[in-house]
Scaffold this motif. Structure first.
Motif, PDB file in Angstrom:
ATOM      1  N   ALA A 103      -3.374  -1.698  11.192  1.00  0.00           N
ATOM      2  CA  ALA A 103      -3.349  -1.208  11.828  1.00  0.00           C
ATOM      3  C   ALA A 103      -1.726  -0.661  12.803  1.00  0.00           C
ATOM      4  O   ALA A 103      -1.592  -0.062  13.765  1.00  0.00           O
ATOM      5  CB  ALA A 103      -4.174  -1.791  13.878  1.00  0.00           C
ATOM      6  N   GLU A 104      -1.702  -2.221  13.308  1.00  0.00           N
ATOM      7  CA  GLU A 104      -0.021  -2.857  13.966  1.00  0.00           C
ATOM      8  C   GLU A 104       1.070  -1.681  13.443  1.00  0.00           C
ATOM      9  O   GLU A 104       2.198  -1.655  13.683  1.00  0.00           O
ATOM     10  CB  GLU A 104       0.475  -3.563  13.937  1.00  0.00           C
ATOM     11  N   ALA A 105       1.159  -1.607  11.601  1.00  0.00           N
ATOM     12  CA  ALA A 105       2.059  -0.861  10.677  1.00  0.00           C
ATOM     13  C   ALA A 105       2.143   0.048  11.154  1.00  0.00           C
ATOM     14  O   ALA A 105       2.834   1.017   9.912  1.00  0.00           O
ATOM     15  CB  ALA A 105       1.814  -1.259   9.269  1.00  0.00           C
ATOM     16  N   GLY A 106       0.720   1.116  11.490  1.00  0.00           N
ATOM     17  CA  GLY A 106       0.480   2.202  11.819  1.00  0.00           C
ATOM     18  C   GLY A 106      -0.732   2.919  10.819  1.00  0.00           C
ATOM     19  O   GLY A 106      -0.785   4.404  10.756  1.00  0.00           O
ATOM     20  N   LEU A 107      -1.659   1.981  10.229  1.00  0.00           N
ATOM     21  CA  LEU A 107      -2.428   2.576   8.995  1.00  0.00           C
ATOM     22  C   LEU A 107      -4.052   1.982   9.457  1.00  0.00           C
ATOM     23  O   LEU A 107      -3.453   1.055   9.773  1.00  0.00           O
ATOM     24  CB  LEU A 107      -2.115   1.986   7.685  1.00  0.00           C
ATOM     25  N   ALA A 108      -4.573   2.811  10.041  1.00  0.00           N
ATOM     26  CA  ALA A 108      -5.761   2.612  10.059  1.00  0.00           C
ATOM     27  C   ALA A 108      -6.398   2.659   9.272  1.00  0.00           C
ATOM     28  O   ALA A 108      -7.025   3.913   9.119  1.00  0.00           O
ATOM     29  CB  ALA A 108      -6.270   3.998  11.515  1.00  0.00           C
ATOM     30  N   TYR A 137      -6.884   4.702   5.192  1.00  0.00           N
ATOM     31  CA  TYR A 137      -7.811   3.603   3.771  1.00  0.00           C
ATOM     32  C   TYR A 137      -8.942   3.470   3.653  1.00  0.00           C
ATOM     33  O   TYR A 137      -9.591   3.290   5.469  1.00  0.00           O
ATOM     34  CB  TYR A 137      -6.532   3.174   3.861  1.00  0.00           C
ATOM     35  N   SER A 138      -9.425   3.297   2.678  1.00  0.00           N
ATOM     36  CA  SER A 138     -10.927   2.469   3.023  1.00  0.00           C
ATOM     37  C   SER A 138     -10.803   1.034   2.461  1.00  0.00           C
ATOM     38  O   SER A 138     -10.081   0.855   1.797  1.00  0.00           O
ATOM     39  CB  SER A 138     -12.264   2.961   2.098  1.00  0.00           C
ATOM     40  N   MET A 170       0.428  -0.893   0.166  1.00  0.00           N
ATOM     41  CA  MET A 170      -0.268  -0.029   0.049  1.00  0.00           C
ATOM     42  C   MET A 170       1.020   1.361   0.027  1.00  0.00           C
ATOM     43  O   MET A 170       0.246   1.887  -0.750  1.00  0.00           O
ATOM     44  CB  MET A 170      -0.157  -0.429   1.315  1.00  0.00           C
ATOM     45  N   ARG A 171       1.708   1.134   1.195  1.00  0.00           N
ATOM     46  CA  ARG A 171       2.789   2.486   0.941  1.00  0.00           C
ATOM     47  C   ARG A 171       3.550   2.562  -0.279  1.00  0.00           C
ATOM     48  O   ARG A 171       4.060   4.228  -0.429  1.00  0.00           O
ATOM     49  CB  ARG A 171       3.563   2.210   2.249  1.00  0.00           C
ATOM     50  N   ASP A 172       3.871   1.725  -0.944  1.00  0.00           N
ATOM     51  CA  ASP A 172       4.833   1.682  -2.176  1.00  0.00           C
ATOM     52  C   ASP A 172       4.195   2.612  -3.512  1.00  0.00           C
ATOM     53  O   ASP A 172       4.192   2.963  -4.403  1.00  0.00           O
ATOM     54  CB  ASP A 172       5.231   0.612  -2.263  1.00  0.00           C
ATOM     55  N   ARG A 173       2.359   1.660  -2.905  1.00  0.00           N
ATOM     56  CA  ARG A 173       2.034   2.359  -4.972  1.00  0.00           C
ATOM     57  C   ARG A 173       0.919   2.944  -4.816  1.00  0.00           C
ATOM     58  O   ARG A 173       0.466   3.707  -5.209  1.00  0.00           O
ATOM     59  CB  ARG A 173       1.489   1.047  -5.047  1.00  0.00           C
ATOM     60  N   GLY A 174       0.937   4.261  -2.830  1.00  0.00           N
ATOM     61  CA  GLY A 174      -0.322   4.651  -2.176  1.00  0.00           C
ATOM     62  C   GLY A 174      -1.170   4.438  -2.331  1.00  0.00           C
ATOM     63  O   GLY A 174      -2.401   4.857  -2.857  1.00  0.00           O
ATOM     64  N   ALA A 175      -1.628   2.883  -2.546  1.00  0.00           N
ATOM     65  CA  ALA A 175      -3.270   3.072  -2.594  1.00  0.00           C
ATOM     66  C   ALA A 175      -4.192   2.990  -0.967  1.00  0.00           C
ATOM     67  O   ALA A 175      -3.173   3.104  -0.427  1.00  0.00           O
ATOM     68  CB  ALA A 175      -3.200   1.895  -2.121  1.00  0.00           C
ATOM     69  N   THR A 176      -5.192   3.219  -1.094  1.00  0.00           N
ATOM     70  CA  THR A 176      -5.817   3.966  -0.146  1.00  0.00           C
ATOM     71  C   THR A 176      -7.093   3.723   0.126  1.00  0.00           C
ATOM     72  O   THR A 176      -7.820   3.174   0.688  1.00  0.00           O
ATOM     73  CB  THR A 176      -6.120   5.654  -0.450  1.00  0.00           C
ATOM     74  N   GLY A 177      -7.385   2.379  -1.148  1.00  0.00           N
ATOM     75  CA  GLY A 177      -8.603   1.744  -1.123  1.00  0.00           C
ATOM     76  C   GLY A 177      -8.039   0.164  -1.213  1.00  0.00           C
ATOM     77  O   GLY A 177      -7.588   0.023  -1.831  1.00  0.00           O
ATOM     78  N   VAL A 178      -8.808  -0.587  -0.211  1.00  0.00           N
ATOM     79  CA  VAL A 178      -8.133  -1.541   0.085  1.00  0.00           C
ATOM     80  C   VAL A 178      -9.620  -3.213   0.065  1.00  0.00           C
ATOM     81  O   VAL A 178     -10.408  -2.516   0.486  1.00  0.00           O
ATOM     82  CB  VAL A 178      -7.625  -2.803   1.277  1.00  0.00           C
ATOM     83  N   ILE A 179      -9.092  -4.504  -0.959  1.00  0.00           N
ATOM     84  CA  ILE A 179     -10.594  -5.200  -0.902  1.00  0.00           C
ATOM     85  C   ILE A 179     -10.337  -6.377  -0.319  1.00  0.00           C
ATOM     86  O   ILE A 179      -8.617  -6.579  -0.511  1.00  0.00           O
ATOM     87  CB  ILE A 179     -11.488  -5.114  -2.318  1.00  0.00           C
ATOM     88  N   MET A 180     -11.043  -6.715   0.478  1.00  0.00           N
ATOM     89  CA  MET A 180     -10.433  -7.680   1.493  1.00  0.00           C
ATOM     90  C   MET A 180     -11.087  -9.431   0.982  1.00  0.00           C
ATOM     91  O   MET A 180     -12.553  -9.030   1.579  1.00  0.00           O
ATOM     92  CB  MET A 180      -9.901  -7.875   2.520  1.00  0.00           C
ATOM     93  N   SER A 233     -15.353   1.740   7.761  1.00  0.00           N
ATOM     94  CA  SER A 233     -14.955   1.311   7.332  1.00  0.00           C
ATOM     95  C   SER A 233     -13.576   2.221   5.956  1.00  0.00           C
ATOM     96  O   SER A 233     -13.314   1.760   5.536  1.00  0.00           O
ATOM     97  CB  SER A 233     -14.178  -0.002   7.300  1.00  0.00           C
ATOM     98  N   ALA A 234     -14.636   2.713   5.688  1.00  0.00           N
ATOM     99  CA  ALA A 234     -14.755   3.559   4.200  1.00  0.00           C
ATOM    100  C   ALA A 234     -14.973   5.250   4.202  1.00  0.00           C
ATOM    101  O   ALA A 234     -16.056   5.491   5.033  1.00  0.00           O
ATOM    102  CB  ALA A 234     -15.622   2.528   2.765  1.00  0.00           C
ATOM    103  N   ASP A 235     -13.919   5.806   3.485  1.00  0.00           N
ATOM    104  CA  ASP A 235     -14.036   7.661   4.124  1.00  0.00           C
ATOM    105  C   ASP A 235     -13.516   8.019   3.197  1.00  0.00           C
ATOM    106  O   ASP A 235     -13.170   7.439   2.525  1.00  0.00           O
ATOM    107  CB  ASP A 235     -13.279   7.671   5.251  1.00  0.00           C
ATOM    108  N   MET A 236     -14.315   9.494   3.051  1.00  0.00           N
ATOM    109  CA  MET A 236     -13.629  10.353   1.694  1.00  0.00           C
ATOM    110  C   MET A 236     -13.169  11.585   1.775  1.00  0.00           C
ATOM    111  O   MET A 236     -12.602  11.257   0.670  1.00  0.00           O
ATOM    112  CB  MET A 236     -14.954  11.095   1.179  1.00  0.00           C
TER     113      MET A 236
END
Length: 359
Positions: free
Chosen positions: A282-287, A292-293, A258-268, A354-357
């Protein structure tokens, strides 16, 4: 006119015989008499051998009359992979529909090895009682799916594929199937993230089932079809998410991608993997939704996340019910009752926190 004691006791006898056992207090209430009167009537009936008296209750001497049970209309074999939680709701939906039609369901879990379904089908059909099959082959790889194509398509008798969409050119397109439209589900997820302003997306998905392969292909097509999506990538959602983990190249953690590609949207895909990945991020500092959404795919436990996860929710019980209804129709009209049908059931998007604008 006040009811005579004889008439009242006759009513008591009828009530007890109909229910098997009635409390004296209930008799008093329904007959509009005192508990003492009802108890005395019960004692009188017991003394002449018309009923049995217990502690505060009156019991019938004859079995309770029950409605006749409709005889079984045959047996359906339900063949699904063992330890496959995704299909639990599908199985439940099929079972409810079949049992409501007085059809007995026999579950046959298939072991986690390639080709496990074929000997089970052969053994099941050798029995005299089985009248139809509902089957969801595991198909960890496309090769597994291809290997099962012709023999399964040529299986005698009514058969409906559960949550499996036959591929173009497959012999199984000649058989009935009911499945979730995962291409539509993936498009729902991508469209939702795009509508929130996300331009760089990642799909963290499994790669060990027909559902996973459909999601991966559909995600790529959905991203390519939207000019606003500038970049997208696909990674494994879990260490065991590949069809052959031993020969799968090691991937960097999702947070790094996500950081390498600048991604802010994730489908899991799927729910449990999604909850674990959100925790790892969250443990990596991304909430979420601050950084991200996220949209999960499955929606069994997505709502229990922190935050609750927006999710694509397949109507799995409905898939099972529709498959059972289609098989019941075949059983009622015969295996040659019209052309095969493929029924695609559309999933829904459940929007949560979990999704925000703010991207």
């Amino acid at each position: 006119m006040r009811e005579s004691g004889a008439d009242r006791r006759q009513r008591i006898l009828a009530m007890v015989e109909a229910r098997g056992e009635v409390r004296v207090t209930e008799l008093a209430t329904e007959l509009d008499v005192s508990v003492i009167t009802a108890r005395r009537d019960v004692e009188d009936l017991a003394s002449i051998g018309r009923l049995r008296r217990g502690h505060g209750v009156a019991r019938s001497l004859v079995p309770v009359r029950q409605a006749p049970v409709e005889p079984s209309r045959g047996v359906v074999a339900l063949i699904v992979p063992e330890r496959h939680a995704y299909l639990n709701e599908v199985v439940h939906g099929a079972r409810v529909a079949l049992e409501a039609a007085s059809v007995r369901v026999v579950l046959h879990p298939a072991p986690q090895v390639a080709g496990a379904e074929r000997p089970i089908v052969q053994r099941v059909l050798s029995g005299e009682d089985v009248s139809g099959l509902l089957i969801a082959p595991r198909w960890r790889t496309a090769a597994d799916e291809e290997a099962d194509d012709h023999w399964l398509a040529e299986t005698n008798g009514p058969l409906v594929l559960l949550e499996r969409e036959p591929q173009t050119g497959s012999a199984l397109r000649s058989r009935d199937s009911v499945y979730t439209d995962h291409w539509y589900g993936a498009d729902l997820a991508v469209e939702h993230l795009a509508s929130l302003g996300h331009q760089r997306l990642v799909l963290a998905a499994r790669d060990d089932s027909p559902t996973a392969r459909a999601l991966r292909a559909a995600f790529a097509k959905a991203c390519q079809a939207r000019p606003q999506i500038q970049d997208w990538a696909v990674v494994l959602s879990a260490p065991d998410a590949a069809a052959d983990p031993a020969n799968t190249p090691h991937e960097p953690p999702l947070a790094h991608t996500m950081r390498d590609r600048g991604a802010t949207g994730v489908i899991m895909h799927g729910d449990i993997d999604a909850l674990i990945l959100v925790q790892q991020l969250a443990e990596a500092g991304l909430a979420a939704p601050r950084d991200y959404s996220v949209v999960a795919y499955d929606d069994v436990v997505s709502s229990l996340g922190s935050p609750p996860l927006t999710a694509v929710a397949p109507a799995k019980a409905e898939v099972g019910r529709l498959a059972a209804d289609l098989l019941l129709e075949r059983l009622g009209r015969g295996p040659a009752a019209g052309p095969a049908r493929r029924v695609a059931v559309l999933p829904e998007l459940k929007v949560r926190a979990s999704a925000d604008m703010n991207v």
